[in-house]
Design a protein around this motif. Structure first.
Motif, PDB file in Angstrom:
ATOM      1  N   GLU A  57      -7.926   1.483   2.170  1.00  0.00           N
ATOM      2  CA  GLU A  57      -7.666   0.061   1.451  1.00  0.00           C
ATOM      3  C   GLU A  57      -6.974  -0.854   2.340  1.00  0.00           C
ATOM      4  O   GLU A  57      -7.230  -2.094   2.335  1.00  0.00           O
ATOM      5  CB  GLU A  57      -6.491   0.345   0.461  1.00  0.00           C
ATOM      6  N   LYS A 109     -12.745   9.834   5.381  1.00  0.00           N
ATOM      7  CA  LYS A 109     -12.194  11.053   4.847  1.00  0.00           C
ATOM      8  C   LYS A 109     -12.680  12.463   5.643  1.00  0.00           C
ATOM      9  O   LYS A 109     -11.914  13.236   6.100  1.00  0.00           O
ATOM     10  CB  LYS A 109     -12.406  11.361   3.249  1.00  0.00           C
ATOM     11  N   GLU A 117      -6.942   7.180   1.499  1.00  0.00           N
ATOM     12  CA  GLU A 117      -7.410   6.063   0.586  1.00  0.00           C
ATOM     13  C   GLU A 117      -6.515   4.725   0.996  1.00  0.00           C
ATOM     14  O   GLU A 117      -6.984   3.701   1.171  1.00  0.00           O
ATOM     15  CB  GLU A 117      -6.986   6.364  -0.999  1.00  0.00           C
ATOM     16  N   LYS A 118      -5.318   4.876   1.318  1.00  0.00           N
ATOM     17  CA  LYS A 118      -4.462   3.805   1.680  1.00  0.00           C
ATOM     18  C   LYS A 118      -4.678   3.508   3.110  1.00  0.00           C
ATOM     19  O   LYS A 118      -4.811   2.236   3.079  1.00  0.00           O
ATOM     20  CB  LYS A 118      -2.952   4.320   1.676  1.00  0.00           C
ATOM     21  N   PRO A 129      -2.995  14.035   3.345  1.00  0.00           N
ATOM     22  CA  PRO A 129      -3.314  13.784   1.916  1.00  0.00           C
ATOM     23  C   PRO A 129      -4.091  12.914   1.727  1.00  0.00           C
ATOM     24  O   PRO A 129      -4.202  11.635   2.187  1.00  0.00           O
ATOM     25  CB  PRO A 129      -1.781  13.620   1.281  1.00  0.00           C
ATOM     26  N   ILE A 130      -5.049  13.093   0.666  1.00  0.00           N
ATOM     27  CA  ILE A 130      -6.226  12.140   0.192  1.00  0.00           C
ATOM     28  C   ILE A 130      -5.575  10.758  -0.050  1.00  0.00           C
ATOM     29  O   ILE A 130      -6.464   9.789   0.284  1.00  0.00           O
ATOM     30  CB  ILE A 130      -7.117  12.647  -1.037  1.00  0.00           C
ATOM     31  N   GLU A 131      -4.469  10.732  -0.669  1.00  0.00           N
ATOM     32  CA  GLU A 131      -4.110   9.412  -0.918  1.00  0.00           C
ATOM     33  C   GLU A 131      -3.675   8.590   0.273  1.00  0.00           C
ATOM     34  O   GLU A 131      -3.746   7.252   0.117  1.00  0.00           O
ATOM     35  CB  GLU A 131      -2.747   9.527  -2.065  1.00  0.00           C
ATOM     36  N   TYR A 132      -3.133   9.271   1.311  1.00  0.00           N
ATOM     37  CA  TYR A 132      -3.057   8.663   2.462  1.00  0.00           C
ATOM     38  C   TYR A 132      -4.344   8.025   3.163  1.00  0.00           C
ATOM     39  O   TYR A 132      -4.304   6.921   3.505  1.00  0.00           O
ATOM     40  CB  TYR A 132      -2.421   9.428   3.585  1.00  0.00           C
ATOM     41  N   PHE A 179       0.909  -1.099   0.087  1.00  0.00           N
ATOM     42  CA  PHE A 179      -0.022   0.004   0.064  1.00  0.00           C
ATOM     43  C   PHE A 179       0.732   1.158   0.066  1.00  0.00           C
ATOM     44  O   PHE A 179       0.326   2.240  -0.035  1.00  0.00           O
ATOM     45  CB  PHE A 179      -0.928  -0.178   1.232  1.00  0.00           C
ATOM     46  N   ASN A 180       2.149   1.160   0.108  1.00  0.00           N
ATOM     47  CA  ASN A 180       2.950   2.265   0.161  1.00  0.00           C
ATOM     48  C   ASN A 180       2.709   3.145   1.434  1.00  0.00           C
ATOM     49  O   ASN A 180       2.577   4.377   1.326  1.00  0.00           O
ATOM     50  CB  ASN A 180       3.089   3.080  -1.240  1.00  0.00           C
ATOM     51  N   LEU A 181       2.217   2.374   2.411  1.00  0.00           N
ATOM     52  CA  LEU A 181       1.967   2.966   3.571  1.00  0.00           C
ATOM     53  C   LEU A 181       2.647   2.716   4.733  1.00  0.00           C
ATOM     54  O   LEU A 181       2.832   1.315   5.063  1.00  0.00           O
ATOM     55  CB  LEU A 181       0.313   2.742   3.745  1.00  0.00           C
TER      56      LEU A 181
END
Length: 671
Positions: free
Chosen positions: A531, A505, A527-528, A522-525, A341-343
């Motif tokens: 996910e 969110k 989402e991760k 950030p929104i991508e965080y 997840f690149n998290l």
């Protein structure tokens, strides 16, 4: 002058000295006995008011003093407090039995109970009467004198043993230290973990980096330290609490506790301790609990085995690990999660400064339930780190006092919990508001960084705050039915449902702001986070179920033939085991939830409540997570009602139907 014996509204922490407790508790027991005697010797006709309501008010002074004492024994203890706890526990257990085994008192309660159909009682009054009658019948009021005295002995012994169990676990936690002096051994650890370990070593007058079994020290080490041998050392130390050949060994205590609980259940006419406990739960019987657990197990196990195999081949590929061990789980899971997840937890922490998360949970509560929180300094606290707040509604009416205690200390047990210093009730026409507290063990701030929470700690804070809301928003007439005084498999619904907002969110954007730049997460965080929410959910579910099944194994049958704690536990875990067993470790000897807390034959309730919380949150998602109408329904039918009605009735009134497990299985990615 003994401050505990004066009339006080908020607890007078700064005036209390250790020597005040025993005389105050002694006197409060005498006062409570007088109140009971007044009910028994009342010559007037026995009524609901002069018996059942009077009984609900009896012993208030004692309840307040002991709530202060036992809360501090968990959050701010020392040798002296522990020794007082040992002395007073038998007194309290004896006093409790003096009430439930008081023949004349029971006759009065029984006579009201027998006329209940003609009394025109409200649902809450009917529940109070029912609970009172059951508290006598379930605690031996119908036994012969000889059996009553046997019951007293058992209860006194159990009170002593569970205290001892907890003291041993705390001592083992405090006694272990791992001092590292070579910086190479810190490889993989985040900067703030190293900094905290260095500060801890300095506090103890040592050179180097100090790691302990406290969660904020233990968990980052197990998650990030690349030195496998040191992870093993720490993991084994954690897993052998109460299982070492020293004065803190809990093996015999575990056997004594389960045997005494079984004996007690038998004495009261129940097949097992679990049968006794579950009669007062939504689940009702051990058979239903096992059916519920095994159904979930059937769904989770294939997923867990797949995830485990996947993790094994990942560790093999990465570091040529042939056999994945317990001390590898968190480490490789975190790496795999980061890759998938690149998290990374460390990437998220700057967005979760403790103060911001507190503001966040306040803001979420404000939007849902119209509450306002104001930090105050005019009430007493038991430690300088404790924060105190006044809670009001949208019209400025006082709702509750709220205490929050966030960081580990030597005299504080591990984990997180909610408790109360004063219950809510309506008495003499006045709505007496509650004083509620949460206690956690989060990473402290350091010289260079504020307290930054892992995402897991964020959900823990929301969880405990959900319990706190259950206490704060209580609005019942009788204190014994107020707030969290509900069936134990229902009590986790408010706490677990609130965790859901941490993944949304709309909620995260309110408080997840970078502690240095103020930038919103950030929104991508986000989402991760969403996910990855059910990453390894199969393994997590299996782990929770394994604890619940271990609990049921200890309490669901006849334990008299169990001779070896470790062997018995290994058998109980057989169907849920993924990692190889570690010979020197044992879960039961430090399983405080069931041997010190109130979760015996009730650990399954975390999963049970998850079914409720997923189903409840689905309703919020359908209508909008800050939808006022749904929130008001939840507040009015669940949070404010306490234990005044059957939980399933309350739930159906909120949701319009019974809960379905589909929402949980869907959320967990198991269907």
């Amino acid at each position: 002058m003994n401050p505990l014996l004066q009339d006080f509204n908020t607890a007078p922490f700064s005036e209390i000295k250790e020597e005040h407790y025993k005389p105050a508790i002694k006197e409060a027991i005498e006062l409570a006995k007088k109140e009971i005697n007044a009910i028994v010797s009342n010559p007037e006709t026995t009524t609901f008011e002069n018996t059942i309501v009077a009984l609900d008010h009896a012993g208030e002074k004692l309840a307040r003093i002991t709530s202060i004492f036992f809360n501090l024994n968990s959050a701010e203890t020392n040798k002296e407090i522990q020794s007082i706890a040992k002395d007073i526990s038998p007194w309290l257990s004896e006093f409790k039995n003096d009430i439930t085994l008081n023949k004349e008192l029971f006759e009065k309660v029984k006579s009201v109970y027998q006329q209940k159909d003609n009394l025109d009682l409200s649902p809450e009054q009917a529940m109070l009467l029912d609970q009172n009658y059951k508290s006598f019948s379930r605690n031996g009021a119908n036994l012969s004198e000889e059996k009553k005295s046997e019951l007293r002995k058992i209860d006194t012994e159990l009170a002593k043993l569970s205290l001892q169990f907890g003291e041993h676990v705390l001592a083992e936690t405090n006694n272990f230290e791992m001092l590292l002096t070579d910086e190479k051994d810190l490889d993989g650890l985040p900067e703030n973990t190293k900094e905290a370990a260095k500060e801890l070593a300095k506090q103890k007058g040592k050179e180097g980096w100090l790691f302990t079994l406290d969660y904020p020290s233990y968990i980052p080490f197990m998650t990030y330290a690349s030195n496998r041998e040191l992870r093993k050392k720490l993991s084994i130390a954690f897993g052998k609490k109460g299982f070492q050949q020293n004065e803190f060994n809990n093996e015999q205590i575990v056997l004594d506790i389960v045997n005494l609980r079984y004996k007690r259940a038998q004495l009261l006419g129940y097949k097992s301790h679990a049968d006794f406990v579950l009669e007062e739960r939504m689940a009702e019987t051990p058979e239903k609990v096992l059916e519920f657990s095994n159904n979930l197990l059937a769904k989770a196990k294939p997923a867990a085995e797949r995830e485990f195999k996947n993790l094994e081949s990942y560790a093999k590929k990465l570091d040529n690990i042939d056999q994945l061990q317990k001390w590898d789980g968190a480490y490789y899971s975190e790496k795999l999660k980061k890759e998938l997840f690149n998290l990374d937890q460390e990437l998220l922490k700057p967005y979760f400064k403790l103060e911001n998360v507190i503001d966040g949970v306040f803001e979420v509560s404000s939007r849902l339930f119209d509450l306002k929180f104001k930090e105050i300094s005019n009430i007493d606290k038991y430690h300088e780190e404790v924060k105190t707040y006044s809670v009001t509604d949208k019209n400025g009416n006082f709702v509750s006092y709220f205490y929050a205690d966030f960081h580990p200390r030597e005299g504080k047990r591990n984990g997180a919990w909610m408790t109360s210093y004063k219950p809510q009730q309506i008495k003499d026409g006045e709505n007496d508001r509650p004083h509620v507290s949460i206690v956690c063990n989060f990473t402290k701030s350091t010289k260079t960084k504020p307290s930054l929470l892992t995402f897991n700690e964020v959900t823990t804070l929301f969880h405990e705050f959900g319990h706190a809301l259950h206490g704060m928003l209580a609005n019942t007439t009788y204190q014994s039915l107020s707030g969290t005084s509900v069936y134990w498999d229902f009590v986790e619904l408010p706490s677990q449902v609130l965790e859901n907002w941490c993944y949304e969110k709309e909620a995260l954007e309110l408080f997840a702001k970078h502690y240095e730049t103020g930038e919103t997460i950030p929104i991508e965080y986000i989402e991760k986070i969403k996910e990855s929410a059910n990453f390894h959910e199969g393994m997590q579910t299996l782990r929770q179920l394994s604890f619940g099944l271990l609990d049921m194994s200890w309490h669901g049958g006849n334990p008299t033939d169990i001779k070896n704690v470790k062997e018995f536990e290994t058998k109980a875990f057989a169907n849920t085991q993924l990692y190889p067993d570690v010979a020197e470790n044992c879960m039961s000897t430090a399983f405080s939830h069931i041997f010190q807390g109130g979760y015996s034959a009730g650990y399954y309730s975390y999963k049970w409540a998850e079914v409720l919380d997923a189903d409840a949150f689905e309703y919020f998602q359908e209508e909008g997570i800050f939808n006022k109408e749904v929130a008001t329904k939840f507040k009015e039918n669940v949070l404010s009602k306490g234990g005044t009605e059957e939980p399933m009735e309350l739930y159906k009134r909120f949701r319009g139907r019974e809960p379905k497990p589909d929402a949980l299985l869907k959320r967990a990615g198991l269907i």
